[in-house]
Design a protein around this motif. Structure first.
Motif, mmCIF file in Angstrom:
data_model
loop_
_atom_site.group_PDB
_atom_site.id
_atom_site.type_symbol
_atom_site.label_atom_id
_atom_site.label_comp_id
_atom_site.label_asym_id
_atom_site.label_seq_id
_atom_site.Cartn_x
_atom_site.Cartn_y
_atom_site.Cartn_z
ATOM 1 N N VAL A 160 0.834 -1.206 0.000
ATOM 2 C CA VAL A 160 0.000 0.000 0.000
ATOM 3 C C VAL A 160 0.871 1.258 0.000
ATOM 4 O O VAL A 160 0.592 2.219 -0.732
ATOM 5 C CB VAL A 160 -0.960 -0.009 1.204
ATOM 6 N N ALA A 161 1.933 1.249 0.814
ATOM 7 C CA ALA A 161 2.825 2.413 0.862
ATOM 8 C C ALA A 161 3.474 2.653 -0.499
ATOM 9 O O ALA A 161 3.519 3.793 -0.987
ATOM 10 C CB ALA A 161 3.894 2.212 1.938
ATOM 11 N N LEU A 162 3.972 1.601 -1.124
ATOM 12 C CA LEU A 162 4.576 1.747 -2.452
ATOM 13 C C LEU A 162 3.521 2.115 -3.495
ATOM 14 O O LEU A 162 3.785 2.890 -4.425
ATOM 15 C CB LEU A 162 5.297 0.461 -2.850
ATOM 16 N N GLY A 163 2.300 1.580 -3.322
ATOM 17 C CA GLY A 163 1.207 1.949 -4.217
ATOM 18 C C GLY A 163 0.845 3.416 -4.091
ATOM 19 O O GLY A 163 0.542 4.090 -5.092
ATOM 20 N N TYR A 164 0.879 3.921 -2.866
ATOM 21 C CA TYR A 164 0.611 5.342 -2.656
ATOM 22 C C TYR A 164 1.667 6.183 -3.368
ATOM 23 O O TYR A 164 1.353 7.208 -3.998
ATOM 24 C CB TYR A 164 0.595 5.633 -1.155
ATOM 25 N N MET A 165 2.923 5.744 -3.286
ATOM 26 C CA MET A 165 3.981 6.468 -3.995
ATOM 27 C C MET A 165 3.725 6.464 -5.497
ATOM 28 O O MET A 165 3.887 7.481 -6.170
ATOM 29 C CB MET A 165 5.345 5.838 -3.694
ATOM 30 N N TRP A 166 3.298 5.302 -6.037
ATOM 31 C CA TRP A 166 3.012 5.245 -7.468
ATOM 32 C C TRP A 166 1.829 6.142 -7.831
ATOM 33 O O TRP A 166 1.791 6.737 -8.913
ATOM 34 C CB TRP A 166 2.757 3.809 -7.932
ATOM 35 N N GLY A 167 0.871 6.261 -6.915
ATOM 36 C CA GLY A 167 -0.233 7.182 -7.156
ATOM 37 C C GLY A 167 0.255 8.613 -7.265
ATOM 38 O O GLY A 167 -0.132 9.359 -8.186
ATOM 39 N N LEU A 168 1.145 9.013 -6.338
ATOM 40 C CA LEU A 168 1.700 10.369 -6.370
ATOM 41 C C LEU A 168 2.535 10.590 -7.624
ATOM 42 O O LEU A 168 2.476 11.656 -8.248
ATOM 43 C CB LEU A 168 2.564 10.605 -5.121
ATOM 44 N N ILE A 169 3.322 9.570 -7.998
ATOM 45 C CA ILE A 169 4.155 9.678 -9.199
ATOM 46 C C ILE A 169 3.280 9.826 -10.444
ATOM 47 O O ILE A 169 3.547 10.673 -11.317
ATOM 48 C CB ILE A 169 5.068 8.441 -9.323
ATOM 49 N N ALA A 170 2.237 9.004 -10.545
ATOM 50 C CA ALA A 170 1.339 9.070 -11.707
ATOM 51 C C ALA A 170 0.654 10.427 -11.789
ATOM 52 O O ALA A 170 0.501 10.999 -12.884
ATOM 53 C CB ALA A 170 0.299 7.955 -11.620
ATOM 54 N N GLU A 171 0.244 10.946 -10.641
ATOM 55 C CA GLU A 171 -0.397 12.262 -10.607
ATOM 56 C C GLU A 171 0.522 13.328 -11.194
ATOM 57 O O GLU A 171 0.109 14.134 -12.050
ATOM 58 C CB GLU A 171 -0.756 12.598 -9.156
#
Length: 598
Positions: A530-541
């Motif tokens: 989830v933490a790494l997924g959150y980072m990918w969400g921020l990166i994609a944004e």
């Protein structure tokens, strides 16, 4: 020979766009960290790592350290010169307190540079790495006199430091330690005992080595409540504060290890060595935990850094090695075969690594920024919130990034096929070096227990609630954004699995502590997803924002981020449901076998 190129552009993207470090220029030390300054520092760090440290990495592994009859240790050829370059560049003091000669720049920047150091030469990086942990412990718990005596020379790199916890009969259970401290009558103590697994315990790189040693003062309570911390220099300081007579601490042997051969991991024997109490009597673990927390974040960085170095080499090999034809027909008909990067399974391995590395870098720097805020913000509320998250996430950084780092090093080795098993190609060293990161500074099983047993319920679960609120806030913010659905929908599903697992632990962990123990590693990795997924969400944004604004010649950079983000959510995030299923199965089958049945 392996290759290495510091990922400066990717680091700058995380620092400047994902974290927006400029937003924190109100914090002390951040006003100097302008985008131009950060780019210049990372560029110089890249030169040091690519041109000085990396060239002696493989040779250092092959040569190793040598212990001589007098107990002295010689580091591999080129290491003294490399350390001199590191010291002269002022790298030891990058984020250290300006009062003692440091540059006072953000710890976030220090962490970014740390990745490059480790990727280029993990064994070398441990000499200054342990020193920085010792600096932190002395700065927080040392007296003013101790700070003035030790910190300037350690921050300059003239002296180095170590951390002495483990003894032959006790590792994690420090309450069993036997090293004793006897008052000498002049305010100092005589330290006697043996410590093992002491990284950088003896070497020829610095003028003095400042050992931080856990010991028990005569008459102190048994267990962890009777442990004190002492400063024990290799050379006793004279009246002017310079190294004088040799202290009663010697290297009995260098451990024969699987990896990190160029770091002198020592058995240290203390025989009435002169030591000075740091902090309060019987409160040594409190002082040592400052160093241990710093070290745990550094070890998490090792997992990421070795994964990055192994990945770069695997990509190079996959593009150069020709073997077989693409399943959909020849891609290079003019050659006898296609490069192996055309094969889906090779791409699977490379994308698995890439997806973890890029999110892991963002996660590491995001966590480091929380550390900066917790120490530098003028707002007590901001400091507390940042400290909560950093405490909660330290086991994730250490446990998940090192587990994944080792897995990724093995995957990168697999890309090479048989050549990956041959020493000359260098992939074996990455696998061997990465393995220790899962073990030291608290084995990863201990990190998982720390997470579920201490960090999760601390302060009524305040930190976990804050973390979930932040991730859920992000997915809700983009609920109506169609372009973000490929990222936010699976992130929300992963977060729901984490929430369900957290509730299950609350209901079943107290009822039967074995349930918490059985669930701990899966829970740690679920939270890591989830933490790494959150980072990918921020990166994609940020990638989508940049593309919408017209990215010019950087468009491909951002498009590649979106492709890798999709891969993470399609191929890696689904593991969350498997972790949840294992957690909810409880401890019954795990604990059912009698010991003799194994």
């Amino acid at each position: 020979m392996p290759v290495y190129s510091a990922p400066v552009q990717d680091t700058l993207f995380v620092i400047n766009e994902v974290l927006n470090l400029e937003k924190y220029h109100n914090l002390p030390g951040f006003e100097e960290a302008t985008p131009d300054m950060i780019e210049a520092i990372l560029g110089e760090a890249a030169k040091l790592c690519e041109e000085v440290l990396h060239p002696v990495n493989q040779s250092g592994d092959q040569e190793g350290c040598v212990r001589h009859e007098d107990g002295s240790v010689t580091t591999p050829k080129g290491f003294k010169e490399a350390y001199q370059a590191y010291k002269e560049g002022g790298w030891m003091g990058l984020s250290a307190d300006t009062e003692y000669g440091g540059q006072g720049l953000p710890y976030t920047l220090h962490s970014a540079v740390g990745e490059y150091l480790i990727s280029s030469n993990m064994a070398f990086s441990m000499y200054p790495g342990l020193t920085q942990g010792a600096i932190a412990a002395i700065q927080v718990h040392g007296s003013d006199e101790q700070k003035q005596t030790y910190l300037p020379k350690m921050i300059e790199g003239i002296w180095t430091g170590t951390m002495n916890l483990t003894e032959p009969h006790c590792g994690t259970d420090l309450g069993m330690l036997r090293t004793k401290a006897v008052p000498a009558g002049d305010g100092s103590y005589k330290i006697s005992g043996q410590k093992i697994f002491i990284s950088a315990g003896e070497h020829d790189l610095s003028d003095n080595i400042i050992h931080l040693v856990l010991a028990r003062i005569e008459g102190a309570p048994e267990g962890t409540k009777g442990i004190s911390l002492f400063i024990v220099p290799k050379f006793v300081l004279d009246g002017d504060g310079n190294p004088g007579e040799r202290n009663g601490v010697t290297c009995g042997s260098i451990e024969e290890k699987m990896g990190i051969h160029a770091n002198s991991t020592c058995v240290l024997n203390y025989d009435d060595a002169v030591g000075h109490l740091i902090g309060e009597e019987n409160r040594g673990l409190n002082a040592m935990f400052v160093m241990m927390n710093e070290a745990r974040l550094g070890v998490g960085l090792q997992g990421l850094a070795i994964s990055e170095a192994a990945y770069q080499n695997a990509v190079t090999y996959a593009n150069e090695r020709i073997q077989g034809r693409a399943l959909t027909g020849p891609k290079f008909p003019d050659k006898k075969a296609d490069p192996i990067i055309v094969h889906p399974d090779v791409r699977r391995m490379l994308l698995d690594i890439k997806a973890i590395n890029e999110a892991g870098r963002a996660f590491m720097l995001w966590t480091a920024l929380k550390g900066d805020i917790s120490h530098r913000s003028a707002s007590e509320e901001e400091r507390q919130a940042a400290d909560d998250l950093m405490g909660l996430l330290t086991p994730i950084v250490k446990g998940v990034l090192t587990d994944k780092g080792f897995d990724n090093a093995v995957k990168a080795q697999q890309v090479y096929g048989g050549h990956g098993y041959i020493e000359e190609w260098g992939m074996s060293q990455f696998v061997r070096d990465a393995r220790i990161a899962m073990i030291y500074e608290g084995a990863n099983g201990i990190q998982a227990l720390d997470l579920v047993g201490r960090k999760l319920p601390k302060d009524g679960g305040r930190a976990m609630q804050a973390f979930l609120a932040e991730v859920n806030g992000f997915t809700k913010q983009h609920m109506e954004n169609e372009a973000m659905q490929a990222f936010t929908k699976p992130l929300r599903q992963g977060t729901k699995a984490l929430e369900t697992a957290t509730m299950w632990l609350m209901q079943n962990g107290m009822k039967n502590p074995d349930n918490a123990g059985a669930a701990s590693t899966d829970y740690m990795h679920l939270m890591g997803l989830v933490a790494l997924g959150y980072m990918w969400g921020l990166i994609a944004e940020k990638a989508q924002e940049a593309l919408a604004a017209g990215a010019g010649d950087r468009a491909e950079f951002y498009e590649n981020k979106l492709v890798t983000a999709r891969y993470y959510f399609e191929r890696i995030m689904p593991e969350a449901q498997a972790h949840l299923a294992r957690i909810e199965s409880g401890a019954e089958s795990m604990m059912a076998l009698k010991a003799e049945a194994f």
